[in-house]
Motif scaffolding. Structure first.
Motif, PDB file in Angstrom:
ATOM      1  N   GLN A   1      43.747  48.514  48.967  1.00  0.00           N
ATOM      2  CA  GLN A   1      44.642  49.476  48.331  1.00  0.00           C
ATOM      3  C   GLN A   1      45.648  48.760  47.443  1.00  0.00           C
ATOM      4  OE1 GLN A   1      48.176  50.349  48.805  1.00  0.00           O
ATOM      5  NE2 GLN A   1      48.332  48.414  49.919  1.00  0.00           N
TER       6      GLN A   1
ATOM      7  N   ALA B   1      45.112  46.068  45.675  1.00  0.00           N
ATOM      8  CA  ALA B   1      44.447  45.696  44.426  1.00  0.00           C
ATOM      9  C   ALA B   1      44.470  46.858  43.429  1.00  0.00           C
ATOM     10  CB  ALA B   1      43.009  45.267  44.708  1.00  0.00           C
ATOM     11  N   PHE B   2      44.440  48.085  43.943  1.00  0.00           N
ATOM     12  CA  PHE B   2      44.462  49.260  43.073  1.00  0.00           C
ATOM     13  C   PHE B   2      45.877  49.733  42.741  1.00  0.00           C
ATOM     14  CE2 PHE B   2      40.187  49.511  44.864  1.00  0.00           C
ATOM     15  CZ  PHE B   2      39.438  49.751  43.719  1.00  0.00           C
ATOM     16  N   THR B   3      46.798  49.585  43.681  1.00  0.00           N
ATOM     17  CA  THR B   3      48.145  50.147  43.483  1.00  0.00           C
ATOM     18  C   THR B   3      49.198  49.107  43.141  1.00  0.00           C
ATOM     19  OG1 THR B   3      48.779  49.903  45.812  1.00  0.00           O
ATOM     20  CG2 THR B   3      47.620  51.948  45.192  1.00  0.00           C
TER      21      THR B   3
END
Length: 185
Positions: free
Chosen positions: A166, A168-170
């Motif tokens: 998460q 890495a995405f946020t």
């Protein structure tokens, strides 16, 4: 009563004390506190994002696990079984990790006061060490196998995997020491 009845009563009382500590800790609401980099460096966040982030903290996951295990033992002190042993060890492992990481890594970085200090003392000191003391005194140590230990590590490892995916995405990580950018990666 007989000696075994007294022992069960003592077990229930010990687990009841652990449950009381965990419930007292859960009464404090850290959602409204700004933790700087832990919540997004002061960015304006919606309630949904703040709640998602709150429940992404290992501390917030480990304390209810201890509470649930302690309440289950208060209700049925002789509870046993291979799945239960993993659940019980998971609660202990999670809360001890919480206490150790806070004491060694995070405590030197924070200067809390008021309700945040009270919640921190409960979440990071009282709950971990009360749970460990209850486990050392009340068990069920003899029934823990290496297989149980291996299964108990699934949840903490899955949590780490979730945090890194998460993040890495946020770009958000609940603890600064888990943020690859802070580590120079």
């Amino acid at each position: 009563g007989t000696q075994s009845e007294v022992r069960v009563s003592g077990h229930a009382m010990g687990h009841h004390a652990t449950a009381d500590v965990a419930m007292d800790d859960a009464a404090h609401d850290p959602v409204t506190h700004d933790h700087g980099s832990n919540t997004g460096d002061g960015e304006s966040l919606g309630v949904g994002t703040r709640l998602w982030r709150l429940f992404s903290f290992f501390t917030i996951e480990s304390n209810p696990n201890v509470l649930a295990a302690a309440l289950a033992l208060v209700r049925r002190p002789r509870r046993d079984g291979s799945v239960w042993r993993v659940v019980r060890l998971d609660s202990l492992l999670g809360i001890v990790i919480t206490g150790l990481v806070f004491a060694i890594v995070l405590a030197p970085q924070v200067d809390l006061t008021g309700a945040a200090l009270v919640a921190t003392i409960g979440f990071h000191y009282i709950s971990p060490w009360a749970a460990l003391a209850a486990w050392l005194i009340l068990g069920p140590r003899p029934r823990i196998t290496w297989r149980t230990v291996a299964f108990a590590f699934i949840w903490p490892c899955a949590w780490l995997l979730y945090i890194f995916i998460q993040g890495a995405f946020t770009g958000w990580y609940p603890y600064p020491f888990l943020d690859p950018a802070d580590m120079g990666l």
